[in-house]
Design an enzyme around this catalytic site. Sequence first.
Site, PDB file in Angstrom:
ATOM      1  N   GLU A 190       5.433  -5.311 -11.884  1.00 23.96           N
ATOM      2  CA  GLU A 190       6.821  -4.994 -11.553  1.00 23.96           C
ATOM      3  C   GLU A 190       7.793  -5.560 -12.588  1.00 23.96           C
ATOM      4  O   GLU A 190       8.640  -4.815 -13.093  1.00 23.96           O
ATOM      5  CB  GLU A 190       7.135  -5.459 -10.136  1.00 23.96           C
ATOM      6  CG  GLU A 190       6.404  -4.630  -9.084  1.00 23.96           C
ATOM      7  CD  GLU A 190       6.576  -5.122  -7.667  1.00 23.96           C
ATOM      8  OE1 GLU A 190       6.354  -4.330  -6.730  1.00 23.96           O
ATOM      9  OE2 GLU A 190       6.919  -6.308  -7.483  1.00 23.96           O
TER      10      GLU A 190
ATOM     11  N   GLU B 207       0.815  -1.198   0.000  1.00 18.91           N
ATOM     12  CA  GLU B 207       0.000   0.000   0.000  1.00 18.91           C
ATOM     13  C   GLU B 207       0.863   1.268   0.000  1.00 18.91           C
ATOM     14  O   GLU B 207       0.577   2.224  -0.734  1.00 18.91           O
ATOM     15  CB  GLU B 207      -0.924   0.012   1.218  1.00 18.91           C
ATOM     16  CG  GLU B 207      -1.970  -1.087   1.230  1.00 18.91           C
ATOM     17  CD  GLU B 207      -1.443  -2.400   1.793  1.00 18.91           C
ATOM     18  OE1 GLU B 207      -2.218  -3.353   1.898  1.00 18.91           O
ATOM     19  OE2 GLU B 207      -0.241  -2.471   2.126  1.00 18.91           O
TER      20      GLU B 207
END
Length: 435
Positions: A340, A63
């Site tokens: 990613e 987060e």
Amino acid sequence: MSPALILYTLLTRMLQPLAPRLLDARVKQGKEDDARVDERLGVAGLPRPEGDLIWLHGVSVGETLSLLPVVERIQKARPDLTILVTSGTLTSATLLAQRLPAGVIHQFAPVDAPSAVAAFLDHWKPSVGVFVESELWPNLILAARKRGVKLALVSARITEKTAKGWARFPGAAHEILTSFDRVLPQDEASAATFQTLGARIDGLINLKLSGAPLPHDPADFIKLSEAIGDRPVVVAASTHEGEEAAIVQALGSLNQPICLILVPRHPDRGPEIATALTRDGRRFALRSRGGALTSDTDVYVADTLGELGLFLRLADVVVMGGSFAPALGQPPVGGHNPLEPARIGKPAISGPDASNWAGVTQALQEAGGLIMVASPADLPHVVGPLLADPAAAKAMGERARRAAAEAETGLERLVEALRPLLPPARPPVSPWSRT
């Protein structure tokens, strides 16, 4: 206030004298920072700068890292604002210390006790509070709202289990969710659930789809590349317990020597992984202990924080950790962010459990940038052909990169959604102004 919230407030007020003892116990367990544990009681570790302040909160690593592009965007658009970022875990604090821009303040979030919340809000006096994902602490949210703080719940998601829990207290859920001036869930399913609980939905935004490629140290990249030599590299990223052993065993059947790099999701598991590799007779090096990667190293355990970008760049193929738990008879993890490796142009392979990233995973699959397999035992059948055909692997990585670029549309929409909540910009003070 609903009866459930009244009861919650009374209970937390009665129990708050125990908070220091509980936090001390967590310090001894290595779960809190001894030097900063008072921040969890609302005692600020730093002075508050003059002027308006915007507060961004995410509980843990995923987060808080998703907040970084927001921080950079707000800092660029509104340099007059002080930005405070809070989080709740040691790992997130360590990563934020490395990656937050200069001038941005980090503090540990207060526990949800009335006195800690009051001390935190009295000191920092935020104008706006932005909560990421599903951090719904009643005392913190309601106290902030009472003080006139404009609140936004962004990139919000809610599990079925959590939704059922809140549904038992509909009045409390409605009161908390209507305290937010903006509610922007991650997806349609979460939006429908939040709406059922009483929220007004202002659009969809998934912050984890936004962001630049993970950073890396070019000098370390050159050094490790030289040590690896001509061997192809497979990186198992963000792995969990049980996955490392299964991946090592599966890829051991490839008919060519490889350099396998394990990047555990929780770096403190490095010694545990080392014990298992020793037991199995593997030649390995542990990065946290300064182990050198040499031509004789079969497995390199990258048990450090903030270096995933480095190891992804070294990879010819990436195996996504956190996605094989059900295949190994363990509770599901839900997978980790496949964007990613995609942002760096790397082909990725995922196990069957990518529930936390279902939409992204599907988009990458459809684009031809990610392949899903049923279990670690299936990895050689996919990894082998990709390593044998570097051109095909590169093309797959480029498809992933294009798909990742198409996914990154939420950041500007979020900034536009927050803009009306921000205090008016203050004009710069002239050095010739009289005091």
